[in-house]
Design an enzyme around this catalytic site. Sequence first.
Site, PDB file in Angstrom:
ATOM      1  N   ASP A 185       1.457  -1.363  -0.194  1.00 36.72           N
ATOM      2  CA  ASP A 185      -0.181   0.449   0.244  1.00 36.72           C
ATOM      3  C   ASP A 185       0.544   1.223  -0.306  1.00 36.72           C
ATOM      4  O   ASP A 185       1.699   1.682   0.732  1.00 36.72           O
ATOM      5  CB  ASP A 185      -0.890  -0.067   1.215  1.00 36.72           C
ATOM      6  CG  ASP A 185      -1.699   1.408   0.944  1.00 36.72           C
ATOM      7  OD1 ASP A 185      -2.435   1.004   0.566  1.00 36.72           O
ATOM      8  OD2 ASP A 185      -1.656   2.730   2.277  1.00 36.72           O
TER       9      ASP A 185
ATOM     10  N   HIS B 123      -7.488   9.919  -2.687  1.00 35.13           N
ATOM     11  CA  HIS B 123      -6.681   9.693  -1.228  1.00 35.13           C
ATOM     12  C   HIS B 123      -6.858  10.389   0.154  1.00 35.13           C
ATOM     13  O   HIS B 123      -7.132   9.790   0.849  1.00 35.13           O
ATOM     14  CB  HIS B 123      -5.489  10.282  -1.260  1.00 35.13           C
ATOM     15  CG  HIS B 123      -4.579   9.676  -0.064  1.00 35.13           C
ATOM     16  ND1 HIS B 123      -3.031   9.168  -0.490  1.00 35.13           N
ATOM     17  CD2 HIS B 123      -4.614   9.309   1.175  1.00 35.13           C
ATOM     18  CE1 HIS B 123      -2.666   9.159   0.754  1.00 35.13           C
ATOM     19  NE2 HIS B 123      -3.313   8.418   1.520  1.00 35.13           N
TER      20      HIS B 123
END
Length: 165
Positions: free
Chosen positions: A44, A107
Site C-alpha cells: 500500500d 486519497h
Amino acid sequence: MTYSPTIHKELKIPALGYGLWQVPEEKSAHLVSHALRTGYRLLDTAEAYYNEEGVGEGISESGVPREEIFVSTKVWNTHHGYAQTLQAFDASQRRLGLDRIDLYLMHWPSQIRDAYVETWQAMVRLRDEGRVSAIGVCNFSIGQLQRLIGETGVTPMVNQVELHP
C-alpha cells in the site's frame, strides 16, 4: 495467504498488507523486497508518500512473481479533476514500473477543490480501460459516498479508512 472477500469479479485483496506511509524513497526498495520475500503480498503506497519508484524497484528485486503481488496506490488532492487524475495515474504507473495497478484509490475527498466526482469519473475510465483492476476511495464520509454514487452511478469497491488505535 489469508484473503478478504472478493472485491471485484475474481479480484481478492490480501488480508494483511505492508504499508509504506513515511517510508523514505531511499529505503523503500530494500524494505519492499524484504517484505515480499518474507510473505507479504499486499503493498500500500501513494503518490503523496513519494516512494512509488522505490516500491517498484523492490517488487522487481524481490523475485516474487507479479501475479502474486497486490499493489495499491492513491491519487493525491492536488491532482483531483478528470485530466489531472489521468496524468497522475500515468505518473504513478511509470514510477511503479507496472503495466497494471491492482487498486487505485482517491486519497481524500478534497472539499476545497470539490473535484472528487470528476476524479472518480477518471478512475472509472481507468478501470474500464483495464489499466487498474479495482477503484476505491479513502476516508470518505457517508454523505460524500452518497454524492459520488448518486452523481456517477458507480460504487467504490473499497473505502480505506485511516484509524489510530
